[in-house]
Design an enzyme around this catalytic site. Structure first.
Site, short mmCIF file in Angstrom:
data_model
loop_
_atom_site.label_atom_id
_atom_site.label_comp_id
_atom_site.label_asym_id
_atom_site.label_seq_id
_atom_site.Cartn_x
_atom_site.Cartn_y
_atom_site.Cartn_z
N TYR A 51 0.83 -1.21 0.00
CA TYR A 51 0.00 0.00 0.00
C TYR A 51 0.87 1.27 0.00
CZ TYR A 51 -3.69 -3.25 1.68
OH TYR A 51 -4.56 -4.28 1.84
N HIS A 54 0.48 -11.71 2.27
CA HIS A 54 -0.60 -11.02 1.56
C HIS A 54 -1.30 -11.93 0.54
CE1 HIS A 54 -1.70 -6.60 0.38
NE2 HIS A 54 -2.74 -7.39 0.21
N1 LIG Z 1 -5.70 -8.64 1.82
C1 LIG Z 1 -6.03 -8.13 0.67
O1 LIG Z 1 -5.63 -8.61 -0.39
C2 LIG Z 1 -6.94 -6.93 0.64
C3 LIG Z 1 -7.63 -6.61 -0.54
C4 LIG Z 1 -8.51 -5.52 -0.52
C5 LIG Z 1 -8.67 -4.76 0.64
N2 LIG Z 1 -7.95 -5.09 1.77
C6 LIG Z 1 -8.09 -4.29 3.01
O2 LIG Z 1 -9.46 -4.19 3.36
C7 LIG Z 1 -9.82 -2.81 3.51
C8 LIG Z 1 -11.28 -2.62 3.13
O3 LIG Z 1 -11.61 -3.17 1.87
P1 LIG Z 1 -11.95 -2.28 0.59
O4 LIG Z 1 -11.37 -0.93 0.74
O5 LIG Z 1 -11.56 -3.10 -0.59
O6 LIG Z 1 -13.53 -2.23 0.55
P2 LIG Z 1 -14.76 -1.82 1.50
O7 LIG Z 1 -14.33 -1.49 2.85
O8 LIG Z 1 -15.76 -2.91 1.28
O9 LIG Z 1 -15.32 -0.53 0.74
C9 LIG Z 1 -14.75 0.73 0.86
C10 LIG Z 1 -15.66 1.77 0.23
O10 LIG Z 1 -16.92 1.77 0.89
C11 LIG Z 1 -17.36 3.10 1.08
N3 LIG Z 1 -18.17 3.17 2.30
C12 LIG Z 1 -17.89 2.60 3.52
N4 LIG Z 1 -18.87 2.91 4.40
C13 LIG Z 1 -19.77 3.68 3.76
C14 LIG Z 1 -21.00 4.32 4.14
N5 LIG Z 1 -21.47 4.20 5.39
N6 LIG Z 1 -21.66 5.04 3.20
C15 LIG Z 1 -21.18 5.16 1.94
N7 LIG Z 1 -20.02 4.59 1.52
C16 LIG Z 1 -19.33 3.86 2.41
C17 LIG Z 1 -16.10 3.92 1.22
O11 LIG Z 1 -16.33 5.22 0.71
P3 LIG Z 1 -16.19 6.54 1.68
O12 LIG Z 1 -14.74 6.77 1.91
O13 LIG Z 1 -16.84 7.61 0.87
O14 LIG Z 1 -16.94 6.24 2.94
C18 LIG Z 1 -15.08 3.15 0.37
O15 LIG Z 1 -14.96 3.70 -0.92
C19 LIG Z 1 -8.83 -2.08 2.61
O16 LIG Z 1 -8.68 -0.75 2.99
C20 LIG Z 1 -7.55 -2.89 2.85
O17 LIG Z 1 -6.91 -2.45 4.04
C21 LIG Z 1 -7.11 -6.17 1.78
#
Ligand SMILES: NC(=O)c1ccc[n+]([C@@H]2O[C@H](COP(=O)([O-])OP(=O)(O)OC[C@H]3O[C@@H](n4cnc5c(N)ncnc54)[C@H](OP(=O)(O)O)[C@@H]3O)[C@@H](O)[C@H]2O)c1
Ligand SMILES: *[C@@H]1O[C@H](CO)[C@@H](O)[C@H](O)[C@H]1NC(C)=O
Ligand SMILES: *[C@@H]1O[C@H](CO)[C@@H](O)[C@H](O)[C@H]1NC(C)=O
Ligand SMILES: *[C@@H]1O[C@H](CO)[C@@H](O)[C@H](O)[C@H]1NC(C)=O
Length: 285
Positions: free
Chosen positions: A68, A122
């Site tokens: 990241y 990862h």
């Molecule tokens: N291990 C891996 O390979 C891997 C892969 C992907 C992700 N991750 C980790 O998991 C974390 C989370 O996953 P992700 O970022 O893929 O997806 P997520 O948390 O499912 O979705 C994030 C999105 O949801 C929106 N959101 C959240 N709450 C909201 C609400 N109450 N109302 C409106 N929009 C909302 C956010 O926008 P706003 O900012 O506008 O709220 C953001 O754009 C990542 O940050 C990362 O650290 C790990």
């Protein structure tokens, strides 16, 4: 007097409710918050604001990764907020199974810390038996309090278990009401490995339309909560952990406010029935 009353009620409306996130034991003596804020995903560039908002709200779990390129934000924001290293739970990752030692050292340096609460491989690429041995060695010295994996399907997990002396504490996988690898999930849990969901609210449509899903909306309406809260509560109520992302303090506070209600058995079953049982398009960031 009137002005004072008006000010007070405005504060009441706009002040963010503090978040109170329970912890779960993921390995002997290691308590992890069941919700961590993530700084991968779509808004890596906004990592400072994401962490700063979360810390201000009282959130203490943070999920980052070497790839990241934002781990340095964590010590910066801790210092700004005046919060001790020992009062947060940091999850970070090494990119696959090659160069494990160099990657762990790099993580420690970027995070400006002498220990990491949870370190994950990862994704299963390279010689993971060898990488796991490296992690076990750091674990035995107390540098890595808990060690685990991410994006490990059943086959990768079976392969790792052949040589592992320390069982992975966590498998962090893509998991939300619409999308997950059911086999990876069941296999991990059969070994009592804690599953942590990433993309728990579907990553802004990546997993399909959770926000406008009829079943999710129905459950949300009956509890007077948001569809995001339904999606997250479904994961937590199944006994899993999660990391979600949002740079908005309002969204963070509301998303984490899911510990004062329960979904009914029939609501859980209706939500269980939504997924297709497989991953549409896996993502590793
Ligand atoms: N291990 C891996 O390979 C891997 C892969 C992907 C992700 N991750 C980790 O998991 C974390 C989370 O996953 P992700 O970022 O893929 O997806 P997520 O948390 O499912 O979705 C994030 C999105 O949801 C929106 N959101 C959240 N709450 C909201 C609400 N109450 N109302 C409106 N929009 C909302 C956010 O926008 P706003 O900012 O506008 O709220 C953001 O754009 C990542 O940050 C990362 O650290 C790990
Ligand atoms: C599963 O692992 C957790 C974390 O180490 C532990 O607290 C729990 O007792 C274990 N459960 C079983 C049935 O072994
Ligand atoms: C529903 O929730 C909203 C916002 O959280 C709140 O303002 C409203 O009073 C609630 N309605 C009921 C009927 O509880
Ligand atoms: C970054 O976070 C700030 C503070 O919450 C927000 O105002 C801004 O819109 C975010 N920027 C992006 C690109 O998400």
């Amino acid at each position: 007097m009137l002005a004072r009353i008006a000010t007070l009620s405005l504060t009441a409306v706009f002040a963010h409710a503090d978040v109170h996130v329970p912890t779960r034991e993921i390995a002997a003596g290691v308590q992890m918050p069941v919700i961590s804020i993530g700084i991968g995903g779509l808004e890596t560039a906004n990592a400072s604001a994401i962490v700063s908002n979360w810390l201000k709200l009282g959130g203490r779990g943070i999920d980052t990764a070497l790839v990241y390129r934002d781990q340095n934000v964590v010590p910066q924001e801790l210092q700004k907020a005046g919060i001790d290293r020992k009062d947060v739970f940091i999850t970070t990752k090494i990119p696959g199974c090659d160069s494990a030692t160099a990657s762990v050292e790099y993580d420690l340096k970027q995070l400006q810390t002498d220990y990491i609460d949870l370190l994950l491989i990862h994704f299963p690429k390279g010689d993971c038996a060898k990488a796991w041995e490296v992690l076990e060695s750091y674990h035995s010295k107390g540098v890595l309090k808990a060690i685990g994996v991410s994006n490990f399907d059943k086959k990768s997990m079976e392969s790792l278990m052949k040589t592992a002396k320390v069982k992975p504490a966590v498998n962090q996988i893509e998991l939300n009401v619409l999308e997950y690898d059911a086999e990876a999930l069941a296999y991990s849990e059969s070994l009592n490995i804690t599953v942590e969901a990433f993309s728990p609210v579907g990553r802004s449509g990546h997993s399909g339309d959770i926000r406008d899903n009829k079943v999710v909306k129905g459950v949300a309406a009956s509890h007077n909560i948001s569809t995001y809260q339904v999606a997250l509560k479904w994961i937590i109520q199944h006994g899993r952990l999660l990391t979600f992302q949002s740079s908005s303090a309002e969204h963070q506070a509301s998303d984490a406010a899911i510990f004062d209600f329960e979904l009914s058995d029939s609501e859980m079953k209706a939500l269980d029935a939504l997924h297709g049982g497989s991953l549409m398009a896996p993502i590793y960031m």
